[in-house]
Enzyme design. Structure first.
Site, PDB file in Angstrom:
ATOM      1  N   HIS A 179      -1.177   0.697  -9.889  1.00 37.72           N
ATOM      2  CA  HIS A 179      -1.873  -0.231  -8.995  1.00 37.72           C
ATOM      3  C   HIS A 179      -2.524  -1.382  -9.778  1.00 37.72           C
ATOM      4  O   HIS A 179      -3.748  -1.516  -9.793  1.00 37.72           O
ATOM      5  CB  HIS A 179      -2.917   0.503  -8.136  1.00 37.72           C
ATOM      6  CG  HIS A 179      -3.279  -0.254  -6.887  1.00 37.72           C
ATOM      7  ND1 HIS A 179      -3.732   0.352  -5.739  1.00 37.72           N
ATOM      8  CD2 HIS A 179      -3.256  -1.578  -6.611  1.00 37.72           C
ATOM      9  CE1 HIS A 179      -3.972  -0.559  -4.813  1.00 37.72           C
ATOM     10  NE2 HIS A 179      -3.692  -1.749  -5.321  1.00 37.72           N
ATOM     11  N   ARG A 210       0.855  -1.182   0.000  1.00 36.11           N
ATOM     12  CA  ARG A 210       0.000   0.000   0.000  1.00 36.11           C
ATOM     13  C   ARG A 210       0.891   1.231   0.000  1.00 36.11           C
ATOM     14  O   ARG A 210       1.948   1.245   0.641  1.00 36.11           O
ATOM     15  CB  ARG A 210      -0.905   0.036   1.244  1.00 36.11           C
ATOM     16  CG  ARG A 210      -2.154  -0.817   1.148  1.00 36.11           C
ATOM     17  CD  ARG A 210      -3.172  -0.285   0.149  1.00 36.11           C
ATOM     18  NE  ARG A 210      -4.357  -1.105   0.077  1.00 36.11           N
ATOM     19  CZ  ARG A 210      -4.556  -2.106  -0.797  1.00 36.11           C
ATOM     20  NH1 ARG A 210      -3.634  -2.408  -1.683  1.00 36.11           N
ATOM     21  NH2 ARG A 210      -5.674  -2.802  -0.788  1.00 36.11           N
ATOM     22  N   GLU A 250      -2.631   8.040  -3.470  1.00 39.00           N
ATOM     23  CA  GLU A 250      -3.203   7.480  -4.690  1.00 39.00           C
ATOM     24  C   GLU A 250      -4.611   8.016  -4.968  1.00 39.00           C
ATOM     25  O   GLU A 250      -5.405   8.086  -4.034  1.00 39.00           O
ATOM     26  CB  GLU A 250      -3.261   5.957  -4.465  1.00 39.00           C
ATOM     27  CG  GLU A 250      -3.276   5.154  -5.707  1.00 39.00           C
ATOM     28  CD  GLU A 250      -3.106   3.678  -5.382  1.00 39.00           C
ATOM     29  OE1 GLU A 250      -2.156   3.304  -4.678  1.00 39.00           O
ATOM     30  OE2 GLU A 250      -3.970   2.917  -5.819  1.00 39.00           O
TER      31      GLU A 250
HETATM   32  P1  NAP Z   1      -1.577 -11.481   4.433  1.00 43.16           P
HETATM   33  O1  NAP Z   1      -1.548 -12.890   3.945  1.00 43.16           O
HETATM   34  O2  NAP Z   1      -2.478 -11.097   5.532  1.00 43.16           O
HETATM   35  O3  NAP Z   1      -0.062 -11.081   4.803  1.00 43.16           O
HETATM   36  C1  NAP Z   1       0.264  -9.949   5.521  1.00 43.16           C
HETATM   37  C2  NAP Z   1       1.598 -10.172   6.235  1.00 43.16           C
HETATM   38  O4  NAP Z   1       1.947  -8.954   6.898  1.00 43.16           O
HETATM   39  C3  NAP Z   1       1.589 -11.254   7.281  1.00 43.16           C
HETATM   40  O5  NAP Z   1       2.764 -12.018   7.157  1.00 43.16           O
HETATM   41  C4  NAP Z   1       1.615 -10.489   8.598  1.00 43.16           C
HETATM   42  O6  NAP Z   1       2.359 -11.120   9.615  1.00 43.16           O
HETATM   43  C5  NAP Z   1       2.395  -9.271   8.201  1.00 43.16           C
HETATM   44  N1  NAP Z   1       2.131  -8.160   9.118  1.00 43.16           N
HETATM   45  C6  NAP Z   1       0.956  -7.546   9.396  1.00 43.16           C
HETATM   46  N2  NAP Z   1       1.146  -6.566  10.305  1.00 43.16           N
HETATM   47  C7  NAP Z   1       2.468  -6.568  10.595  1.00 43.16           C
HETATM   48  C8  NAP Z   1       3.284  -5.806  11.461  1.00 43.16           C
HETATM   49  N3  NAP Z   1       2.764  -4.820  12.204  1.00 43.16           N
HETATM   50  N4  NAP Z   1       4.599  -6.085  11.519  1.00 43.16           N
HETATM   51  C9  NAP Z   1       5.123  -7.078  10.773  1.00 43.16           C
HETATM   52  N5  NAP Z   1       4.415  -7.843   9.937  1.00 43.16           N
HETATM   53  C10 NAP Z   1       3.092  -7.587   9.846  1.00 43.16           C
HETATM   54  O7  NAP Z   1      -1.925 -10.508   3.229  1.00 43.16           O
HETATM   55  P2  NAP Z   1      -1.675 -10.724   1.645  1.00 43.16           P
HETATM   56  O8  NAP Z   1      -2.823 -11.435   1.051  1.00 43.16           O
HETATM   57  O9  NAP Z   1      -0.312 -11.252   1.449  1.00 43.16           O
HETATM   58  O10 NAP Z   1      -1.751  -9.194   1.168  1.00 43.16           O
HETATM   59  C11 NAP Z   1      -0.857  -8.228   1.665  1.00 43.16           C
HETATM   60  C12 NAP Z   1      -1.210  -6.849   1.204  1.00 43.16           C
HETATM   61  O11 NAP Z   1      -0.867  -6.675  -0.151  1.00 43.16           O
HETATM   62  C13 NAP Z   1      -2.693  -6.490   1.235  1.00 43.16           C
HETATM   63  O12 NAP Z   1      -3.122  -6.113   2.528  1.00 43.16           O
HETATM   64  C14 NAP Z   1      -2.786  -5.351   0.259  1.00 43.16           C
HETATM   65  O13 NAP Z   1      -2.585  -4.127   0.925  1.00 43.16           O
HETATM   66  C15 NAP Z   1      -1.630  -5.599  -0.681  1.00 43.16           C
HETATM   67  N6  NAP Z   1      -2.053  -5.964  -2.048  1.00 43.16           N
HETATM   68  C16 NAP Z   1      -1.760  -5.130  -3.078  1.00 43.16           C
HETATM   69  C17 NAP Z   1      -2.099  -5.492  -4.366  1.00 43.16           C
HETATM   70  C18 NAP Z   1      -1.773  -4.596  -5.516  1.00 43.16           C
HETATM   71  O14 NAP Z   1      -2.545  -4.561  -6.478  1.00 43.16           O
HETATM   72  N7  NAP Z   1      -0.672  -3.898  -5.524  1.00 43.16           N
HETATM   73  C19 NAP Z   1      -2.776  -6.694  -4.609  1.00 43.16           C
HETATM   74  C20 NAP Z   1      -3.087  -7.500  -3.535  1.00 43.16           C
HETATM   75  C21 NAP Z   1      -2.718  -7.128  -2.238  1.00 43.16           C
HETATM   76  P3  NAP Z   1       1.791 -12.349  10.505  1.00 43.16           P
HETATM   77  O15 NAP Z   1       1.478 -13.426   9.497  1.00 43.16           O
HETATM   78  O16 NAP Z   1       2.944 -12.741  11.372  1.00 43.16           O
HETATM   79  O17 NAP Z   1       0.595 -11.834  11.209  1.00 43.16           O
HETATM   80  C1  GLV Z   2      -5.316  -4.724  -4.091  1.00 42.72           C
HETATM   81  O1  GLV Z   2      -4.619  -3.791  -3.885  1.00 42.72           O
HETATM   82  C2  GLV Z   2      -5.839  -5.580  -3.062  1.00 42.72           C
HETATM   83  O2  GLV Z   2      -5.691  -5.273  -1.866  1.00 42.72           O
HETATM   84  O3  GLV Z   2      -6.446  -6.584  -3.442  1.00 42.72           O
END
Ligand code: NAP
Ligand code: GLV
Ligand code: GLV
Length: 312
Positions: free
Chosen positions: A279, A232, A261
């Site tokens: 994005h 993000r 954004e």
């Molecule tokens: P996820 O599976 O929930 O992974 C998030 C990770 O962040 C987990 O490993 C979590 O740790 C860690 N985390 C959360 N808070 C933390 C903190 N304070 N300190 C250290 N680590 C922390 O989520 P995901 O599905 O991988 O998605 C991640 C993010 O990518 C989304 O929230 C979104 O913002 C972004 N995203 C962007 C796009 C894009 O189009 N660019 C697309 C999809 C997603 P723990 O496992 O130890 O709790």
């Molecule tokens: C995209 O940014 C998502 O969070 O799925």
């Protein structure tokens, strides 16, 4: 109620179930107050990450049972208020993880090998033959990638990096045995910042992670690090990022998301050591179709009295 255009796969599922759809098929968000005017009587809302579903909105939609966010991140929704009001919030995990990690890895290669700069060089008519020192980049094999946020997408990013012979360290709140088993190493934030040659952000945006990359944390990185952000925009202080790119503290940055954004810090567009994307992390036909399906199924689950698997 569907707040903006989504792939037909989601619409079809809802129509087949016989639901009455109010479908705003435009490709921009309404102001929250405007959306409220058309959503007040809805039982379900399918919204995008650019829609701001705040407390006031949730309090005024008296019939609302479910908000299905067409994204995995859900910081655009006031989840505590939804919970208080018994409104289920769902997201779209897993189906976009590979697509987003592919894009993050693409950014890593693009900045380290100057791919976009090289394309521009061709377009400008500069290419007049092979040269031993033309557009030299940085080798990635043998370098250390720091994955910050080692969840679903961070894990996919680590897998890709291992395939390219990178050493992978990662930081998340807790260590992940599935990553440790593949040779990755959990480290504290400080170590990740100081040991990585490349840092890729895969954290959700929360009060703890907001502006986690700032002037102080940038200064603790090695000189000449590359930063990739598909998480993000608000994870990064964009002014501090620009300064670090200008001084050479950062060798380059690959960004898919921005602090304000869709506005982008104007100086980012003047630098040649950045690659900027609008994005598009999950923007594959396959992922977007599945996201639409997940949202529709979640709505159907809630309206038919079941708990959806992707409730946040
Ligand atoms: P996820 O599976 O929930 O992974 C998030 C990770 O962040 C987990 O490993 C979590 O740790 C860690 N985390 C959360 N808070 C933390 C903190 N304070 N300190 C250290 N680590 C922390 O989520 P995901 O599905 O991988 O998605 C991640 C993010 O990518 C989304 O929230 C979104 O913002 C972004 N995203 C962007 C796009 C894009 O189009 N660019 C697309 C999809 C997603 P723990 O496992 O130890 O709790
Ligand atoms: C995209 O940014 C998502 O969070 O799925
Ligand atoms: C480059 O094209 C090479 O053959 O090394």
């Amino acid at each position: 109620m569907i707040s903006q255009k989504i792939p037909d796969s989601g619409i079809v599922l809802l129509e087949e179930r016989g639901y009455e759809l109010v479908y705003l098929d435009q490709e921009y968000p309404l102001e929250t107050e405007e959306l409220l005017k058309v959503c007040r009587d809805a039982d379900a809302l399918l919204c995008l990450l650019s829609d701001h579903i705040n407390a006031d909105f949730l309090q005024q939609c008296h019939k609302l049972q479910v908000v299905a966010n067409y994204a995995v991140g859900y910081e655009n929704i006031d989840v505590p208020t939804a919970r208080e009001r018994g409104i289920v919030v769902t997201n779209t995990p897993d189906v976009l993880s590979k697509a987003t990690a592919d894009l993050a890895f693409g950014l890593l290669l693009a900045v380290s090998r100057r791919i976009v700069e090289a394309h521009q060089y061709i377009l400008e008519g500069e290419f007049d033959g092979w040269k031993s020192t033309l557009l030299l980049g940085t080798e990635i094999s043998g370098k250390t990638l720091g994955v910050l946020g080692a969840g679903r997408i961070g894990t996919e990013m680590a897998k890709r990096a291992i395939g390219f012979d990178m050493d992978v360290i990662y930081h998340s709140r807790s260590p992940k045995s599935h990553l440790d088993d593949t040779g990755c190493r959990w480290v504290d934030l400080e170590t990740l910042l100081s040991e990585s040659d490349f840092i890729s952000l895969h954290l959700p945006l929360t009060t703890e992670t907001k502006l986690i990359i700032n002037a102080k944390t940038l200064a603790r990185m090695k000189q000449g690090v590359y930063l990739i952000n598909t998480g993000r925009g608000k994870l990064v202080d964009e002014q501090a990022l620009v300064t670090a790119l200008r001084t050479g503290q950062l060798a380059g940055a690959g960004l898919d998301v921005y602090e304000l954004e869709p506005d982008i810090h104007p100086e980012l567009t003047e630098l040649n050591n950045v690659v900027l994307l609008p994005h598009i992390g999950s923007a594959t036909t396959e992922a977007r179709d599945k996201m639409a399906g997940l949202c529709a199924s979640a709505i159907i689950d809630v309206l038919e009295g079941r708990t959806p698997p992707n409730q946040v």
